[in-house]
Write a protein that holds these residues in place. Structure first.
Motif, PDB file in Angstrom:
ATOM      1  N   VAL A 325       0.850  -1.054  -0.144  1.00 51.07           N
ATOM      2  CA  VAL A 325       0.034  -0.180   0.089  1.00 51.07           C
ATOM      3  C   VAL A 325       0.842   1.228  -0.158  1.00 51.07           C
ATOM      4  O   VAL A 325       1.742   1.253   0.686  1.00 51.07           O
ATOM      5  N   LYS A 326       0.717   1.918  -0.879  1.00 49.85           N
ATOM      6  CA  LYS A 326       1.335   3.454  -1.055  1.00 49.85           C
ATOM      7  C   LYS A 326       0.671   4.359  -0.026  1.00 49.85           C
ATOM      8  O   LYS A 326      -0.558   4.646  -0.147  1.00 49.85           O
ATOM      9  N   GLU A 327       1.625   4.939   0.882  1.00 48.12           N
ATOM     10  CA  GLU A 327       0.984   5.943   1.789  1.00 48.12           C
ATOM     11  C   GLU A 327       0.806   7.287   0.968  1.00 48.12           C
ATOM     12  O   GLU A 327       1.396   7.792   0.125  1.00 48.12           O
ATOM     13  N   LEU A 328      -0.627   7.939   1.317  1.00 49.40           N
ATOM     14  CA  LEU A 328      -0.991   9.136   0.461  1.00 49.40           C
ATOM     15  C   LEU A 328      -0.147  10.200   0.822  1.00 49.40           C
ATOM     16  O   LEU A 328       0.176  10.710   1.988  1.00 49.40           O
ATOM     17  N   GLY A 329       0.240  10.704  -0.149  1.00 48.69           N
ATOM     18  CA  GLY A 329       1.035  11.911  -0.239  1.00 48.69           C
ATOM     19  C   GLY A 329       2.812  11.697  -0.173  1.00 48.69           C
ATOM     20  O   GLY A 329       3.548  12.667   0.127  1.00 48.69           O
ATOM     21  N   LYS A 330       3.013  10.637   0.025  1.00 45.93           N
ATOM     22  CA  LYS A 330       4.351   9.887   0.182  1.00 45.93           C
ATOM     23  C   LYS A 330       4.504   9.212  -0.962  1.00 45.93           C
ATOM     24  O   LYS A 330       3.826   8.536  -1.724  1.00 45.93           O
ATOM     25  N   LYS A 331       6.217   8.831  -0.912  1.00 46.32           N
ATOM     26  CA  LYS A 331       6.526   7.769  -1.989  1.00 46.32           C
ATOM     27  C   LYS A 331       6.585   6.462  -1.516  1.00 46.32           C
ATOM     28  O   LYS A 331       7.252   5.464  -2.313  1.00 46.32           O
ATOM     29  N   SER A 332       6.689   6.365  -0.355  1.00 47.10           N
ATOM     30  CA  SER A 332       7.004   5.076   0.258  1.00 47.10           C
ATOM     31  C   SER A 332       5.689   4.104   0.255  1.00 47.10           C
ATOM     32  O   SER A 332       4.690   4.373   0.314  1.00 47.10           O
ATOM     33  N   TRP A 333       6.024   2.722   0.113  1.00 43.60           N
ATOM     34  CA  TRP A 333       4.959   1.533   0.125  1.00 43.60           C
ATOM     35  C   TRP A 333       5.258   0.696   1.314  1.00 43.60           C
ATOM     36  O   TRP A 333       6.522   0.608   1.893  1.00 43.60           O
ATOM     37  N   LYS A 334       4.093   0.386   2.115  1.00 44.22           N
ATOM     38  CA  LYS A 334       4.250  -0.489   3.236  1.00 44.22           C
ATOM     39  C   LYS A 334       3.418  -1.945   2.883  1.00 44.22           C
ATOM     40  O   LYS A 334       2.336  -1.606   2.238  1.00 44.22           O
ATOM     41  N   LYS A 335       3.805  -2.898   3.449  1.00 46.23           N
ATOM     42  CA  LYS A 335       2.983  -4.197   3.106  1.00 46.23           C
ATOM     43  C   LYS A 335       2.469  -4.293   4.299  1.00 46.23           C
ATOM     44  O   LYS A 335       2.762  -4.592   5.352  1.00 46.23           O
ATOM     45  N   LEU A 336       0.833  -4.323   3.985  1.00 43.64           N
ATOM     46  CA  LEU A 336      -0.077  -4.487   5.108  1.00 43.64           C
ATOM     47  C   LEU A 336      -1.028  -5.478   4.755  1.00 43.64           C
ATOM     48  O   LEU A 336      -1.395  -5.990   3.731  1.00 43.64           O
ATOM     49  N   TYR A 337      -1.792  -5.872   5.806  1.00 44.70           N
ATOM     50  CA  TYR A 337      -2.764  -7.044   5.706  1.00 44.70           C
ATOM     51  C   TYR A 337      -4.109  -6.198   5.339  1.00 44.70           C
ATOM     52  O   TYR A 337      -4.650  -5.433   6.107  1.00 44.70           O
ATOM     53  N   VAL A 338      -4.807  -6.805   4.240  1.00 47.29           N
ATOM     54  CA  VAL A 338      -5.878  -5.852   3.879  1.00 47.29           C
ATOM     55  C   VAL A 338      -6.881  -6.848   3.725  1.00 47.29           C
ATOM     56  O   VAL A 338      -6.746  -7.937   3.163  1.00 47.29           O
ATOM     57  N   CYS A 339      -8.335  -6.388   3.824  1.00 47.67           N
ATOM     58  CA  CYS A 339      -9.517  -7.210   3.722  1.00 47.67           C
ATOM     59  C   CYS A 339     -10.406  -6.660   2.764  1.00 47.67           C
ATOM     60  O   CYS A 339     -10.620  -5.124   3.043  1.00 47.67           O
ATOM     61  N   LEU A 340     -11.104  -6.981   1.888  1.00 46.47           N
ATOM     62  CA  LEU A 340     -12.207  -6.156   0.875  1.00 46.47           C
ATOM     63  C   LEU A 340     -13.772  -6.823   1.395  1.00 46.47           C
ATOM     64  O   LEU A 340     -13.877  -7.876   1.433  1.00 46.47           O
ATOM     65  N   ARG A 341     -14.377  -5.784   1.835  1.00 47.80           N
ATOM     66  CA  ARG A 341     -15.842  -6.005   2.307  1.00 47.80           C
ATOM     67  C   ARG A 341     -16.831  -5.366   1.335  1.00 47.80           C
ATOM     68  O   ARG A 341     -16.375  -4.427   0.503  1.00 47.80           O
ATOM     69  N   ARG A 342     -18.165  -5.456   1.356  1.00 43.55           N
ATOM     70  CA  ARG A 342     -18.952  -4.598   0.863  1.00 43.55           C
ATOM     71  C   ARG A 342     -19.006  -3.308   1.477  1.00 43.55           C
ATOM     72  O   ARG A 342     -19.510  -2.467   0.426  1.00 43.55           O
TER      73      ARG A 342
END
Length: 620
Positions: A325-342
């Motif tokens: 996931v790319k942080e808003l307003g920054k150039k860095s990326w972080k690996k996060l646990y993500v879940c997609l729901r309705r």
């Protein structure tokens, strides 16, 4: 009484001054006429009081077409002195009511009045209304008066429109003006139209005038018709943002004008194939790995009901996994646990925990769309080539509000993007998928079939006997395919001996004839061929042929299988002084590339799957 005074009484200014005028008023005369104006138009009457016969003559001239029975009663009303006016009015009402079974009264708007049942012995009480609107149930309104009212209303509504010159003045009568009046024109409802510019893969474009309610499917069918393509329901409209490095395929039900209103000036529409648009309905297990899908209700977690649970709004499917996931307003990326729901896309602030206090909202599904990154590494410094983006509809040029994500492989990215579409649109996607199939079922069996190549329409056949038969045994089919390959070589050799009818030499023709085919893309790089395959859908059997970059005499077959792209080199080989082509080290030889493609559409041979769909570029 003067005729003008009688008309004045009849126009309900002083109806009680004249009993006969009052009787006429009770009969409804003057309820839809300007009696005073019509009396003045009849001409002045000099002398003393007007006689009843003069009034009778004037009434018939103003209101012609009365039936004979009512005319006689009207004559008695106006000419006889000692007559019971109330009884005469009742007689005329009774005679008019007897006509209701044969004549339906007309209202002022020309519609038939609905007669209401009335109890015997009671009289209908009409509500008070203006003389223009009051119409009694037992009174037939003359059609000419109704038509005149309609013409007046039509002229009033269209009086502001400019006059249009009549293109056929010689057809006008002596009393007709040489200008078409607005009332004579047929009524038409103006529909908003808009010009849309659509680009193809080779850079050509076409400007199409569309309606405001035209969907993406309708525009694709229009472009297919104008470009003389084969409509196999795989064409799609692509929303392309080069300045943002994003693109997505429009859903078939989306309105083109509405989508264009959210696009920047640099953005454009592309017209291309996408064989994977509804592939997840056919092979859902290839799109949703078991470890990425969870269910809030265990009873609905059966793999056989995977798509039903996604389409059912009462179920709660979740897609979970790690994403960059790319942080808003920054150039860095972080690996996060993500879940997609309705309800949206969430990330966990504490490992893989999905407790509500550890979940943070990343993006909403309602007012956003999911895009794929074109060049994520170069433009956004993405860690992999499998990037995706959730773009709010309000964003045009700004990159600060883009939610950029990145997956480890192509299958994972396809899973996230497909789940996003299913959770957002639900049954609309399934209806879009079913519409072409329903239209195909409604077609006549004698209609021309769609020219497409698929595994269902190509089978191995044996024509060695008097009648042909389908070869069911796979081993026999492979043997027949090898024999067919040798037969092609024998036929080409025989043609070399007898001479070819082509102006080109046979060997020269076999090396250039493939350039006329849609599946041949010429001198493109390996990266470009992979990009084309990804754009047109990672489905099994999608292929193209190109020139080899390492060997100028060879060719390369680029094939997709299990969402992975593989390359097979086609080498030329010499046999009896003739040039053949083979991709299995000379075991199966073909005189040209067209024969090679036809063969592997029927038999997979050394390939992982048969050739099913070819990548195509159409010039608009």
């Amino acid at each position: 009484m003067q005729l003008s005074a009688f008309a004045d009484c009849l126009s309900k200014r002083r109806p009680d001054d004249c009993p006969r005028a009052c009787a006429l008023w009770k009969l409804g005369f003057g309820a839809d006429h300007h009696a005073e104006q019509e009396a003045a138009a009849a001409g002045p009457v000099t002398g003393g009081s007007v006689t009843g016969s003069q009034v009778f003559t004037w009434v018939l001239s103003v209101k012609p077409g009365w039936p004979s029975q009512q005319t006689k009663l009207l004559s008695r009303l106006l000419t006889e002195d000692d007559v019971d006016l109330e009884a005469l009015v009742n007689d005329m009402n009774a005679s008019l009511e007897s006509m209701q079974s044969d004549t339906v009264p007309l209202l002022q708007n020309g519609q038939h009045a609905r007669s209401q049942p009335r109890a015997s012995g009671t009289r209908s009480v009409q509500p008070q209304a203006s003389p223009r609107q009051r119409v009694q149930r037992s009174q037939p309104v003359h059609i000419l008066a109704v038509r005149r009212l309609q013409e007046e209303d039509q002229q009033f509504r269209t009086s502001s429109l400019p006059a249009i010159p009549n293109p056929f003045p010689e057809l006008c009568g002596p009393g007709s003006p040489p200008v078409l009046t607005p009332g004579s024109l047929p009524p038409s409802q103006a529909t908003a139209k808009q010009d849309v510019k659509v680009f193809s893969e080779d850079g050509t474009s076409k400007v199409v005038e569309i309606l405001a309610d035209m969907t993406a499917r309708d525009l694709c069918q229009l472009l297919v018709y104008k470009s003389h393509c084969v409509d196999d329901n795989s064409w799609t409209l692509v929303e392309h943002h080069p300045h943002l490095g994003l693109e997505r395929c429009l859903e078939d039900h989306e309105l083109v004008v509405q989508v264009e209103s959210t696009m920047a000036s640099e953005s454009k529409f592309l017209f291309r194939k996408n064989y994977a648009k509804y592939e997840f309905f056919k092979n859902p297990m290839n799109f949703f790995p078991e470890q990425m899908v969870t269910w809030c209700q265990q009873s609905n977690g059966s793999q056989s009901q995977l798509l039903q649970n996604f389409l059912n709004s009462s179920s709660c499917p979740e897609i979970q996994g790690f994403l960059h996931v790319k942080e808003l307003g920054k150039k860095s990326w972080k690996k996060l646990y993500v879940c997609l729901r309705r309800s949206g896309l969430y990330c966990s602030t504490k490992g893989t925990s999905k407790e509500p206090r550890h979940l943070q909202l990343l993006a909403d599904l309602e007012d956003s769309n999911i895009f794929s990154l074109i060049a994520g590494r170069k433009q956004y410094s993405a860690p992999t080539d499998h990037g995706l983006c959730i773009k709010p509809n309000k964003v045009r040029n700004e990159t600060k509000e883009l939610r950029l994500l990145c997956a480890e492989d192509e299958q994972t990215r396809t899973c996230w993007m497909t789940a996003f579409r299913l959770l957002k649109y639900g049954m609309l996607l399934y209806q879009n998928y079913r519409i072409p199939q329903q239209r195909k079922a409604l077609l006549s069996p004698f209609s021309t079939p769609v020219r497409s190549v698929s595994e269902n329409s190509l089978v191995a056949m044996d024509f060695s006997g008097q009648t042909g038969r389908v070869i069911e045994n796979p081993a026999e089919a492979q043997s027949a395919a090898l024999e067919e390959g040798h037969a092609w070589r024998k036929r080409s050799t025989r043609m070399n001996i007898l001479g070819s009818q082509s102006p080109l030499h046979p060997s020269t023709l076999s090396t250039v004839i493939h350039r006329t085919q849609h599946w041949f893309h010429g001198r493109i790089s390996r990266e470009e061929s992979h990009r084309i395959i990804k754009q047109q859908g990672l489905v099994d059997g999608l292929f193209l042929l190109r020139d080899s970059q390492s060997n100028p005499k060879a060719f390369v077959l680029t094939l997709c299988h299990h969402q992975k792209i593989k390359n097979f080199q086609i080498l030329p080989c010499e046999d009896d002084g003739q040039t053949f082509f083979s991709l299995d080290d000379g075991n199966t030889k073909f005189s040209d590339l067209i024969q090679l493609v036809d063969f592997y559409q029927l038999n997979k041979g050394v390939l992982p799957c048969k050739l099913k769909h070819h990548c195509i570029r159409v010039a608009l």
